[in-house]
Write a protein that holds these residues in place. Sequence first.
Motif, PDB file in Angstrom:
ATOM      1  N   PHE A  22      54.382  45.984  44.608  1.00 47.43           N
ATOM      2  CA  PHE A  22      52.996  46.271  44.231  1.00 47.43           C
ATOM      3  C   PHE A  22      52.569  45.357  43.083  1.00 47.43           C
ATOM      4  O   PHE A  22      53.376  44.991  42.231  1.00 47.43           O
ATOM      5  CB  PHE A  22      52.841  47.728  43.779  1.00 47.43           C
ATOM      6  N   THR A  23      51.298  45.041  43.052  1.00 51.34           N
ATOM      7  CA  THR A  23      50.742  44.296  41.932  1.00 51.34           C
ATOM      8  C   THR A  23      49.277  44.677  41.750  1.00 51.34           C
ATOM      9  O   THR A  23      48.695  45.400  42.578  1.00 51.34           O
ATOM     10  CB  THR A  23      50.881  42.780  42.129  1.00 51.34           C
ATOM     11  N   ALA A  24      48.689  44.187  40.653  1.00 47.09           N
ATOM     12  CA  ALA A  24      47.277  44.443  40.368  1.00 47.09           C
ATOM     13  C   ALA A  24      46.726  43.284  39.556  1.00 47.09           C
ATOM     14  O   ALA A  24      47.460  42.635  38.806  1.00 47.09           O
ATOM     15  CB  ALA A  24      47.103  45.756  39.608  1.00 47.09           C
ATOM     16  N   TYR A  25      45.432  43.037  39.706  1.00 43.83           N
ATOM     17  CA  TYR A  25      44.778  41.983  38.928  1.00 43.83           C
ATOM     18  C   TYR A  25      43.273  42.194  38.987  1.00 43.83           C
ATOM     19  O   TYR A  25      42.763  42.958  39.816  1.00 43.83           O
ATOM     20  CB  TYR A  25      45.152  40.589  39.458  1.00 43.83           C
ATOM     21  N   TYR A  26      42.542  41.512  38.095  1.00 43.40           N
ATOM     22  CA  TYR A  26      41.089  41.519  38.131  1.00 43.40           C
ATOM     23  C   TYR A  26      40.607  40.343  38.980  1.00 43.40           C
ATOM     24  O   TYR A  26      41.087  39.215  38.822  1.00 43.40           O
ATOM     25  CB  TYR A  26      40.507  41.368  36.728  1.00 43.40           C
ATOM     26  N   ASN A  27      39.640  40.611  39.865  1.00 44.63           N
ATOM     27  CA  ASN A  27      39.063  39.515  40.626  1.00 44.63           C
ATOM     28  C   ASN A  27      37.951  38.835  39.830  1.00 44.63           C
ATOM     29  O   ASN A  27      37.719  39.169  38.666  1.00 44.63           O
ATOM     30  CB  ASN A  27      38.588  39.993  42.009  1.00 44.63           C
ATOM     31  N   SER A  28      37.277  37.883  40.445  1.00 41.17           N
ATOM     32  CA  SER A  28      36.291  37.077  39.715  1.00 41.17           C
ATOM     33  C   SER A  28      35.112  37.897  39.220  1.00 41.17           C
ATOM     34  O   SER A  28      34.395  37.477  38.300  1.00 41.17           O
ATOM     35  CB  SER A  28      35.797  35.936  40.602  1.00 41.17           C
ATOM     36  N   GLU A  29      34.879  39.080  39.816  1.00 43.49           N
ATOM     37  CA  GLU A  29      33.790  39.959  39.359  1.00 43.49           C
ATOM     38  C   GLU A  29      34.261  40.978  38.328  1.00 43.49           C
ATOM     39  O   GLU A  29      33.481  41.833  37.891  1.00 43.49           O
ATOM     40  CB  GLU A  29      33.172  40.698  40.552  1.00 43.49           C
ATOM     41  N   ALA A  66      47.374  45.586  45.245  1.00 40.57           N
ATOM     42  CA  ALA A  66      47.938  44.921  46.415  1.00 40.57           C
ATOM     43  C   ALA A  66      49.379  45.357  46.600  1.00 40.57           C
ATOM     44  O   ALA A  66      50.066  45.741  45.649  1.00 40.57           O
ATOM     45  CB  ALA A  66      47.857  43.407  46.256  1.00 40.57           C
ATOM     46  N   LYS A  67      49.849  45.304  47.862  1.00 34.96           N
ATOM     47  CA  LYS A  67      51.247  45.610  48.153  1.00 34.96           C
ATOM     48  C   LYS A  67      51.694  44.799  49.359  1.00 34.96           C
ATOM     49  O   LYS A  67      50.873  44.330  50.160  1.00 34.96           O
ATOM     50  CB  LYS A  67      51.453  47.101  48.416  1.00 34.96           C
ATOM     51  N   ARG A  68      53.013  44.635  49.465  1.00 36.05           N
ATOM     52  CA  ARG A  68      53.594  43.982  50.630  1.00 36.05           C
ATOM     53  C   ARG A  68      55.005  44.508  50.820  1.00 36.05           C
ATOM     54  O   ARG A  68      55.652  44.994  49.872  1.00 36.05           O
ATOM     55  CB  ARG A  68      53.640  42.470  50.448  1.00 36.05           C
ATOM     56  N   ASN A  79      42.530  43.741  27.595  1.00 35.86           N
ATOM     57  CA  ASN A  79      42.245  44.826  28.545  1.00 35.86           C
ATOM     58  C   ASN A  79      43.005  44.659  29.860  1.00 35.86           C
ATOM     59  O   ASN A  79      42.436  44.745  30.947  1.00 35.86           O
ATOM     60  CB  ASN A  79      40.742  44.909  28.823  1.00 35.86           C
ATOM     61  N   SER A  80      44.289  44.451  29.769  1.00 32.68           N
ATOM     62  CA  SER A  80      45.107  44.163  30.945  1.00 32.68           C
ATOM     63  C   SER A  80      45.374  45.423  31.770  1.00 32.68           C
ATOM     64  O   SER A  80      45.105  46.545  31.338  1.00 32.68           O
ATOM     65  CB  SER A  80      46.433  43.540  30.516  1.00 32.68           C
ATOM     66  N   ILE A  81      45.932  45.211  32.965  1.00 35.16           N
ATOM     67  CA  ILE A  81      46.254  46.300  33.892  1.00 35.16           C
ATOM     68  C   ILE A  81      47.756  46.545  33.873  1.00 35.16           C
ATOM     69  O   ILE A  81      48.545  45.610  34.004  1.00 35.16           O
ATOM     70  CB  ILE A  81      45.822  45.948  35.326  1.00 35.16           C
ATOM     71  N   SER A  82      48.153  47.806  33.746  1.00 33.42           N
ATOM     72  CA  SER A  82      49.565  48.182  33.813  1.00 33.42           C
ATOM     73  C   SER A  82      49.757  49.104  35.009  1.00 33.42           C
ATOM     74  O   SER A  82      48.960  50.012  35.237  1.00 33.42           O
ATOM     75  CB  SER A  82      49.985  48.899  32.524  1.00 33.42           C
ATOM     76  N   ILE A  83      50.834  48.856  35.781  1.00 36.16           N
ATOM     77  CA  ILE A  83      51.096  49.697  36.948  1.00 36.16           C
ATOM     78  C   ILE A  83      52.550  50.169  36.962  1.00 36.16           C
ATOM     79  O   ILE A  83      53.423  49.579  36.324  1.00 36.16           O
ATOM     80  CB  ILE A  83      50.801  48.967  38.279  1.00 36.16           C
TER      81      ILE A  83
END
Length: 443
Positions: free
Chosen positions: A68-75, A81-83, A106-110
């Motif tokens: 699993f991962t996470a990120y901010y898109n351009s907006e 996301a996962k695979r 303001n990062s994302i933690s998962i």
Amino acid sequence: MDKILKKQTNSKAVISNSLVVMLLLFTFYSNAQLKTEESEIGLGWSNNSVNTVIFRNSALTTFKNWQFTAYYNSEGKMVLAKRNLNSKEWQTVITPYGGNVKDAHNSISIAVDTDGFVHVSWDQHDTRLRYAKGKTPFSLELSEEQPMTGSDEAKVTYPEFHNLPNGKLMFCYRSGASGRGNLILKTYDVKTQKWSPLQNNFIDGENQRSAYWQMCVSKKGIYISWVWRESWDVSTNHDICYAFSADGGQTWEKSTGEKYSLPITKTSAEIAWKVPEKSSLINQTSMTVDMQGNPYIAGYWDDNGIPQYKVVYLDKGKWNKIDTDFHSKPFTLGGGGTKKNPISRPEILVSKSMLYLLFRDEERANKITLASANLEKKQWKLTDVINYSVGQWEPNFDKELWKEKSELHIFSQNVSQADGEGLVDTEPQAVRVIELKKIPINK
């Protein structure tokens, strides 16, 4: 005739020796080349380093063969996301949640709990807690935002999750502001699906300073180290301190076994390594432990005119320091906000007899670099993981996968960063996972 034969024999010997040297050189350079595979997830915000700051814990994590991962898109929307680890194809969901991506704090933690639920925290810099979890196991669809315990959740910074050996999740963050904050710990019980306080004030800045920490978890317990900062100015960072818990964070002790009375303060903290203020001491780096449970703390500071990566580690009850000389140009760490530095903060890994540092240096064209050293010889070998720049990237890797399988998967994106929370006008850049197929071993 004898002279001619002798000359021919000598010539053959020279050729033979040259071939041996060439083969040795070929072997060396072959070993120095890291085989990698890359999978692209999508395009992410890259006007600053919010997607790649090192204090994301975690940017990438694996549970039961699902990554699993996470990120901010351009907006500025948060993407989950996962695979399956056997595939390069990622499933993505643009969540209804976004963040103030103009602030790289303001990062994302998962994290993923032992029932397979995704937990996410994001968009916090002295602001209210923002937290949600997956609707069902392994789902990328998130619930509504919700509190955890409802207390000390008004001014949250540096949120991070940790999977504990007892199956619980731990959540830690700073409550309060830079230079006057306290460290809070909470735990999540998978059976009851509820959060509860663990330490309401674990490390106390006494309204005069803050602890900037790094943490790791092993089967033996929870390890934490930190530097003190006396104000908002990073140049007031000083000293590397240490604590350990063998009971899930209920009680804490020093490396000597002496129990702490909580909260830990500047006066009571064990100093693993003394570093004065104005030493360009970086905060929020990384730590790990070896097979014997000895902690290794990575950072950088200046004690000879040039800030260099250093490793402080415990061996037979004594704290030691390993120096490096990777960087050649001086720079000074000072001021507030997210810094644009010529080197990234380092991640540290240990595997049996090997020590690794993962970093970026503008002197190496801002590529991702892996330094490796035998723990006994402590002679470093540097190898670039990729042959292109990642800008102001800082390292994040899949720590759960490393613990389980000793496989190194790196979260990567080419990002920019203007000094002190500024922005750089750039196009969205690809978010990737880089897999190292073979980790260097120096004998």
